[in-house]
Design a protein around this motif. Structure first.
Motif, short mmCIF file in Angstrom:
data_model
loop_
_atom_site.label_atom_id
_atom_site.label_comp_id
_atom_site.label_asym_id
_atom_site.label_seq_id
_atom_site.Cartn_x
_atom_site.Cartn_y
_atom_site.Cartn_z
N MET A 1 -68.44 -139.21 69.04
CA MET A 1 -68.04 -137.94 69.64
C MET A 1 -66.98 -138.14 70.72
SD MET A 1 -69.22 -135.44 68.07
CE MET A 1 -68.54 -134.25 69.20
N GLN A 2 -67.03 -139.27 71.39
CA GLN A 2 -65.99 -139.56 72.39
C GLN A 2 -64.61 -139.61 71.72
OE1 GLN A 2 -66.69 -143.11 74.71
NE2 GLN A 2 -64.57 -143.24 75.38
N VAL A 3 -64.54 -140.23 70.56
CA VAL A 3 -63.29 -140.28 69.81
C VAL A 3 -62.86 -138.87 69.42
CG1 VAL A 3 -62.21 -141.06 67.67
CG2 VAL A 3 -63.72 -142.60 68.93
N VAL A 4 -63.81 -138.09 68.93
CA VAL A 4 -63.50 -136.72 68.48
C VAL A 4 -63.00 -135.87 69.64
CG1 VAL A 4 -64.54 -134.59 67.61
CG2 VAL A 4 -65.08 -136.78 66.53
N TYR A 5 -63.68 -135.94 70.78
CA TYR A 5 -63.28 -135.13 71.94
C TYR A 5 -61.88 -135.52 72.43
CZ TYR A 5 -68.04 -133.33 72.39
OH TYR A 5 -69.23 -132.70 72.17
N ALA A 6 -61.59 -136.81 72.40
CA ALA A 6 -60.27 -137.26 72.85
C ALA A 6 -59.16 -136.73 71.93
CB ALA A 6 -60.23 -138.79 72.90
N LEU B 1 -59.32 -134.05 70.01
CA LEU B 1 -59.23 -132.60 70.19
C LEU B 1 -58.48 -132.25 71.47
CD1 LEU B 1 -62.80 -131.48 69.04
CD2 LEU B 1 -60.66 -131.20 67.79
N ALA B 2 -58.75 -133.00 72.53
CA ALA B 2 -58.06 -132.73 73.80
C ALA B 2 -56.56 -132.96 73.67
CB ALA B 2 -58.64 -133.63 74.90
N GLN B 3 -56.17 -133.99 72.95
CA GLN B 3 -54.75 -134.27 72.75
C GLN B 3 -54.06 -133.13 71.99
OE1 GLN B 3 -54.47 -138.04 70.76
NE2 GLN B 3 -55.43 -139.17 72.44
N ASN B 4 -54.84 -132.43 71.18
CA ASN B 4 -54.27 -131.34 70.39
C ASN B 4 -54.60 -129.96 70.96
OD1 ASN B 4 -53.07 -132.48 67.61
ND2 ASN B 4 -54.82 -133.75 68.22
N HIS B 5 -55.09 -129.95 72.20
CA HIS B 5 -55.36 -128.70 72.94
C HIS B 5 -56.39 -127.82 72.24
CE1 HIS B 5 -51.81 -129.74 75.33
NE2 HIS B 5 -51.19 -129.97 74.18
N VAL B 6 -57.33 -128.44 71.56
CA VAL B 6 -58.39 -127.70 70.86
C VAL B 6 -59.64 -127.70 71.73
CG1 VAL B 6 -59.86 -127.60 68.82
CG2 VAL B 6 -57.47 -128.31 68.61
N GLN B 7 -60.28 -126.53 71.82
CA GLN B 7 -61.52 -126.42 72.59
C GLN B 7 -62.69 -126.89 71.73
OE1 GLN B 7 -60.97 -122.18 73.58
NE2 GLN B 7 -61.03 -122.81 75.73
N ALA B 8 -63.25 -128.04 72.06
CA ALA B 8 -64.28 -128.65 71.22
C ALA B 8 -65.52 -127.79 71.10
CB ALA B 8 -64.65 -130.03 71.79
N HIS B 9 -65.91 -127.13 72.19
CA HIS B 9 -67.16 -126.37 72.14
C HIS B 9 -67.08 -125.21 71.16
CE1 HIS B 9 -64.87 -123.84 74.99
NE2 HIS B 9 -65.67 -122.86 74.60
N GLN B 10 -65.87 -124.75 70.85
CA GLN B 10 -65.74 -123.68 69.88
C GLN B 10 -66.01 -124.15 68.46
OE1 GLN B 10 -65.33 -120.58 70.55
NE2 GLN B 10 -64.88 -120.71 72.74
N LEU B 11 -65.85 -125.44 68.23
CA LEU B 11 -66.03 -125.98 66.88
C LEU B 11 -67.48 -126.32 66.57
CD1 LEU B 11 -63.05 -128.46 66.35
CD2 LEU B 11 -63.28 -126.12 65.55
N PHE B 12 -68.25 -126.69 67.58
CA PHE B 12 -69.55 -127.32 67.31
C PHE B 12 -70.74 -126.61 67.94
CE2 PHE B 12 -66.43 -130.97 67.62
CZ PHE B 12 -66.21 -131.03 66.25
N THR B 13 -70.58 -125.33 68.31
CA THR B 13 -71.71 -124.63 68.93
C THR B 13 -72.40 -123.66 67.96
OG1 THR B 13 -70.15 -122.97 69.79
CG2 THR B 13 -70.82 -124.76 71.27
N ASP B 14 -71.96 -123.59 66.72
CA ASP B 14 -72.62 -122.71 65.75
C ASP B 14 -73.96 -123.33 65.33
OD1 ASP B 14 -72.06 -124.05 62.77
OD2 ASP B 14 -70.62 -124.59 64.34
N ARG B 15 -74.76 -122.53 64.68
CA ARG B 15 -76.13 -122.95 64.34
C ARG B 15 -76.16 -124.17 63.43
NH1 ARG B 15 -80.78 -118.92 61.85
NH2 ARG B 15 -82.53 -120.36 62.08
#
Length: 537
Positions: A366-371, A373-387
């Motif tokens: 997840m550390q790799v994924v967050y990094a 996403l941050a480089q591409n200005h994507v909000q991670a919590h929007q991708l992974f908070t669904d049920r």
């Protein structure tokens, strides 16, 4: 019980009536119908317990019959038979919970086996219905004296000292012997794996009841302790040392696992302690819980307390985050998933994988994924908070299989979102469409950015570059365009139109309208009405 035979071929019905020893299976009445319509009329006289039905009939199919039965909630077992082997028929029958699907010519042995299976399933379902009915009553009465005593023993509410335990036995007037030894069986189920159709109290009752029936061969709640710990639901069964042999105990535990999967639709894992004195049972429970927590590779099985999961945990494993980062940059979805699967399988083969290591690997991934996403200005919590994402995240601690399902979802969403966001024109179009559809609300750029999974600042920059407008300016243009249409076509007041188009006050609406239209709302309406009047003249 009652059985109904449905077939347009009368000789077939007669054969069915004769070849099955119906009383042996508990049937006192066997009725017959030769089309779906007649069968449905017979239901008014009494709902049968079992329906045996041909699929292909001239005046309505067997599929229509079972659908009619299920839609009305009738509790019937159902056996199909047909002349033609068809995957479509079979799959449809299964979807309506048919018990068996047989091919003509009918074989008596197979037919009797199907009847036995259907009757067994029907009895089980009805028993589970009683669980639902009486589950709350059981929960209210679970504090029976002996059950409470064993709960206090296992939870160390009574200190593990023989003199104190003996005192509690006397105080509660129990006939429990402190000098004998006991075996503790601990059965675990992940809370996240419980079928959504169950409510938790009913599931706990069914879980405890099934554990008692299989392990003790009777309903004996005095020796059953049900409890929850973190993400696990446990049932502990306390058994006397001479109650059953160790081989029989393991056989019963395997049967319990099978039935939990078949009827409660979840994976259970059983742990059996060594012989323990009564004051050692609490420590045994804690040891079995530790085994369960560290068990990643061997779930759904029976394990003995003296069993050691061979792992070389002292050897550290570091996920190659640099390599995984490069794969994400190159958008190599298949390689990411395959490499992760290979890493986990190698650790499992080396017997180095446990729950702690799986957790560390997940967090590094997840550390790799967050990094990325941050480089591409994507909000991670929007991708992974669904049920779905949350459920898979929780289950990823259970096994390699569940971990890989979660990792596949994360990888797929991450790469696809980045690919979409790098097509700036498409992203801006999506943002404009979101504004077009929600302009009547108190809309802000944070909400618009969340709809395309970007940070507000980054989307604002892309939006300005693509349209020459800020999101606020575009929103006002959309609102004023709608307001112009209302001023021309409706009789609403200016204040009502302001509210309908998302403005809080008439004054601010009028200010924005005049800025974009060059005149006030009232002047705009009056001018267009004059134009309309002139055209009519």
């Amino acid at each position: 019980m009652q059985c109904m035979l449905i077939d347009d071929d009368i000789p077939t019905v007669q054969v069915l009536r004769e070849i099955i020893p119906w009383p042996s299976y508990g049937f006192t009445d066997v009725s017959q119908a030769h089309c779906v319509q007649d069968a449905q009329m017979l239901f008014a006289a009494g709902v049968p317990d079992l329906v045996i039905c041909d699929i292909e009939m001239p005046r309505g199919s067997g599929i229509e019959m079972i659908q009619w039965i299920r839609e009305r909630g009738y509790d019937c077992a159902f056996i199909f038979f047909t002349c033609h082997e068809s995957f479509d028929f079979a799959s449809t029958a299964i979807s309506f919970d048919a018990d068996s699907y047989l091919l003509k010519p009918l074989n008596q042995e197979k037919l009797e086996a199907a009847v036995m299976k259907a009757v067994g399933g029907l009895r089980w379902r009805r028993q589970m219905g009683e669980y639902q009915k009486f589950g709350k009553a059981w929960l209210k009465n679970k504090g029976l004296v002996e059950a409470g005593f064993w709960t206090d023993i296992l939870m160390a509410t009574i200190a593990p000292r023989l003199d104190l335990i003996q005192g509690e036995i006397l105080k509660r007037e129990l006939t429990i012997r402190t000098e004998q030894s006991y075996v503790l069986v601990l059965i675990s189920v992940f809370l996240s794996e419980i079928d959504e159709r169950w409510n938790e109290s009913t599931f706990r009752y069914a879980f405890a009841n099934l554990s008692s029936e299989i392990m003790l061969l009777r309903l004996h709640y005095d020796r059953i302790v049900s409890y929850q710990k973190n993400s696990m639901l446990y049932v502990a069964v306390v058994m006397d040392e001479d109650y059953v042999s160790r081989t029989q105990l393991e056989e019963r535990a395997r049967l319990l696992i099978q039935l939990m999967n078949e009827y409660l639709k979840c994976m259970a894992t059983c742990y059996i302690s060594e012989l323990q004195s009564i004051d050692e049972l609490c420590g045994a429970k804690a040891e079995l819980e530790r085994m369960d927590h560290s068990n990643v590779m061997f779930r759904g099985k029976v394990h003995l307390q003296q069993e050691v999961f061979q792992r070389e945990c002292q050897q550290r494993f570091d996920l190659d985050t640099v390599y995984y980062t490069s794969l994400f940059v190159e958008r190599e979805k298949a390689q990411i998933v395959n490499r992760l699967k290979k890493d986990l399988e190698q650790l499992a083969a080396q017997q180095r994988l446990d729950a702690e290591m799986l957790y560390v690997i997940r967090e590094d991934f997840m550390q790799v994924v967050y990094a990325i996403l941050a480089q591409n200005h994507v909000q991670a919590h929007q991708l992974f908070t669904d049920r779905l994402a949350q459920q898979l995240y929780v289950k990823s601690e259970h096994s390699i299989f569940d971990f890989m399902k979660w990792a596949h979802l994360v990888t797929e969403r991450t790469i696809e979102t980045i690919k979409q966001n790098q097509r700036s024109e498409g992203i801006v179009d999506k943002a404009k469409r979101y504004i077009d559809e929600h302009y009547t609300r108190d809309l802000n750029r944070e909400e618009v950015a969340a709809s395309v999974f970007l940070t507000p600042d980054y989307l604002a920059k892309m939006f300005k570059q693509a349209t020459g407008l800020t999101m606020k300016e575009y929103l006002n243009e959309v609102r004023i365009k709608s307001a112009k249409r209302m001023l021309i076509e409706s009789q609403l007041s200016v204040g009502q139109i302001a509210m309908e188009t998302g403005y809080d006050t008439i004054s601010y609406f009028s200010t924005v309208f005049k800025k974009l239209a060059g005149e006030t709302p009232n002047a705009f309406r009056a001018r267009h009405r004059d134009m309309q009047w002139n055209n009519d003249v």
